[in-house]
Design an enzyme around this catalytic site. Structure first.
Site, short mmCIF file in Angstrom:
data_model
loop_
_atom_site.label_atom_id
_atom_site.label_comp_id
_atom_site.label_asym_id
_atom_site.label_seq_id
_atom_site.Cartn_x
_atom_site.Cartn_y
_atom_site.Cartn_z
N GLU A 192 -0.37 1.06 -3.04
CA GLU A 192 -1.52 0.51 -2.34
C GLU A 192 -1.18 -0.08 -0.98
OE1 GLU A 192 -4.94 1.26 -2.62
OE2 GLU A 192 -4.27 0.98 -4.67
N THR B 126 -8.01 1.82 -8.90
CA THR B 126 -7.13 2.74 -8.18
C THR B 126 -5.65 2.41 -8.31
OG1 THR B 126 -6.74 3.69 -5.98
CG2 THR B 126 -7.28 1.35 -6.07
N THR C 145 -8.09 7.06 -6.80
CA THR C 145 -9.11 6.18 -7.35
C THR C 145 -9.98 6.81 -8.44
OG1 THR C 145 -9.15 5.19 -5.15
CG2 THR C 145 -10.86 4.53 -6.63
#
Length: 595
Positions: free
Chosen positions: A450, A424, A406
């Site tokens: 993610e 991010t 991030t």
């Protein structure tokens, strides 16, 4: 009231007339050392300021503000440059949360990634067992539908002053002309092994003998330049439909070890969202943060709310370091807050809030009960979730698993508009899949990992985990972009946030306390040493705490070890005279610029 931009009446429609006066100039900036700890001076500004994790990105935002752009305009330019110069942390292949203040209202723009329609709760299991985390990350399985570009386009369409196309020119120019590889990018490349397994990334970021690009090497990214030119001309459709989208899907589905099932329909159907921000009174301040699917604001404010009800054992600061007594209370409050986080918080389109209202987790009477559980000795890994409100379905607590990555951007423009944006691709270099958009040119952009923010375990003893994988769902996040206001006057006090995975919550909470209660300015607050716990062991920032402080924590029952805690805090605060003061984390290479 009309937005603060020029308007033209065409028929019955008001059409924005964007200014095209922004002309980008490549700065002569060389980032300082970005690994380890290097003191930062703090920066003063009279009217506007921008803070970001790389000087080239900060400068792009500064030039936009100088040219008459606003905070949203600057955020677009900063993010696109970060995609180029800090590819390990964020980019067009990832997601973001953006908090915006327009002088009247606070808005929360959700650009979080989503799970593919074909995803199931068993996405990260093999033979009934959870995958090793590192194996899951570096795979096609981990890639969610990226949301950053579509979210920024949404925010810009509502608030932007300068043209979308002009705001991408800094990143395009630097991609075409090249930029100097920073110490932090070099170090990240040197420390990573999985990225070298991707042929495109290996050819681009490493030499023929396998060494990472050296500090100061000029790196051009022609593939990304072409992709950004397409996005500049066509908007987000260039990324979500057509040949660039087909290339992204092909790279996910053709991963040589663990292919994913992300589809072109998943991309074309992605929608950025505007959510209702959570604004929480906190003594003289009102703290506004992101609602679920972020756990950031709720968990930060639970920690702070519990601490406000604790007796002061000793002065919070001793010789510029947090005292053992204050640390004990902070860590115990963190354990209790993280227990609630693991039980209750997930994508609100899939998960019921306790009692039907997320703010019940912040109710003073509830936090008083939780705070009363903090004693003289650590509860260790035995903190249990509370009961802030009834649920129609009983939930299981998510087992602890890693979170990473991030970057954070804070901006205040000359009109007083403000942005706090945390962005991010999750772990450093994301899924370790580089996509060139089908250009066949060198470089490109990295795809996120993610989906590993979801629980690898969908249920425990027959009870579902709130943050389990489901089709179209957004994984729970720790990102905590924060805007702070004075309760009495309503004026903006600060914009702040940090990278750091789950530790973002600790970094943000401690910074807010230091700025409100300890008399520290933004830079002093960001420079304080860190201590965190996700519920079990305690980690303190290596070499920053006296031995007697660590020993005092152990005497209270904490299992303590030292490690590098590389936050990337950015903060801009408004001083009593109306001027601005910005801070950048000494653990990274960011700076603040303003006038």
């Amino acid at each position: 009231m009309l937005p603060k931009r020029f308007l033209m009446l065409t028929g019955l429609m008001l059409v924005p007339l964007y200014s095209w006066g922004f002309s980008y100039e490549v700065p002569s900036i060389t980032p300082e050392v970005g690994s380890g700890f290097e003191e930062k001076p703090g920066w003063e500004a009279s009217t506007f300021a921008v803070a970001a994790a790389n000087p080239l990105a900060t400068d792009a935002g500064y030039q936009v503000l100088k040219a008459g752009g606003n905070a949203i305009d600057a955020a677009v330019a900063v993010q696109m440059v970060l995609a180029l110069v800090e590819p390990q942390s964020s980019g067009i292949g990832g997601g973001a949360f953006l908090m915006h203040y327009d002088g009247r209202d606070v808005q929360a723009y959700d650009g979080r990634e989503t799970a593919p329609a074909a995803a199931t709760g068993e996405l990260f299991t093999e033979n009934g067992e959870p995958l090793d985390f590192a194996d899951a990350v570096a795979s096609g399985l981990s890639v969610g539908v990226p949301g950053t570009v579509r979210m920024l386009e949404m925010a810009h369409a509502e608030h932007g002053l300068l043209s979308w196309k002009s705001l991408l020119m800094p990143a395009i120019t630097l991609a075409e002309e090249g930029f100097a590889v920073s110490q932090r990018l070099h170090t990240s490349l040197a420390n990573d092994t999985a990225l070298r397994e991707n042929a495109l990334a290996s050819d681009f970021y490493y030499t023929d003998d396998g060494n990472p690009l050296a500090v100061g090497d000029t790196l051009k990214n022609p593939a990304l330049a072409v992709i950004l030119r397409r996005i500049a001309e066509e908007g987000s459709l260039a990324l979500y439909e057509g040949d660039i989208a087909l290339d992204l899907v092909e790279r996910v589905q053709s991963h040589p070890v663990r292919p994913g099932e992300l589809s072109v329909d998943d991309l074309s159907g992605y929608a950025a969202l505007e959510r209702d921000p959570l604004c929480t009174p906190w003594q003289q301040w009102e703290v506004c943060g992101f609602p679920p699917p972020s756990s950031g604001h709720l968990t930060v404010m639970q920690i702070l709310g519990m601490l406000d009800q604790q007796p002061l054992l000793e002065a919070p600061l001793e010789n510029g370091v947090s005292s053992s007594g204050w640390l004990h209370q902070f860590l115990e409050a963190s354990r209790l807050a993280f227990a609630d986080r693991g039980r209750y918080i997930g994508d609100p389109d899939f998960v019921e809030a306790p009692g039907g209202d997320w703010t019940l987790m912040l109710a003073p009477e509830y936090l008083a009960k939780r705070s009363a559980l903090i004693g003289d000795k650590s509860m260790g890994g035995n903190a249990k979730p509370g009961n802030p409100g009834e649920l129609s379905v009983s939930l299981a607590s998510q087992p602890e698993q890693p979170e990473y990555g991030t970057s954070h951007i804070s901006i205040v423009d000359e009109e007083g508009n403000a942005v706090a944006m945390t962005t991010t691709i999750e772990q450093a270099f994301g899924s370790r899949i580089l996509a060139d958009g089908g250009t066949g040119l060198a470089g490109g952009y990295l795809l996120n990992n993610e989906l590993t923010d979801f629980s690898f375990v969908p249920e425990i003893d027959g009870e579902p985990v709130a943050n389990r994988v489901e089709p179209g769902k957004r994984p729970r996040s720790s990102m905590s972009p924060t805007l702070v206001f004075d309760q009495e006057s309503g004026e903006l006090v600060a914009s702040l946030g940090s990278p750091g995975g789950a530790a973002i919550i600790h970094y943000t909470a401690r910074t807010l306390l230091a700025m409100r209660d300890w008399g520290l300015n933004a830079q002093e607050a960001l420079s304080l040493p860190h201590a965190i716990t996700l519920g079990g062991d305690v980690f303190v920032e290596e070499g920053r705490f006296p031995d007697d402080t660590i020993e005092a924590l152990r005497e209270r029952g904490h299992s303590v070890s030292e490690r590098e805690l590389t936050s990337g805090l950015q903060a801009i605060m408004r001083l009593d005279d109306g001027s601005l003061y910005g801070g950048a984390d000494p653990r990274r290479e960011g700076i603040v610029m303003g006038d």
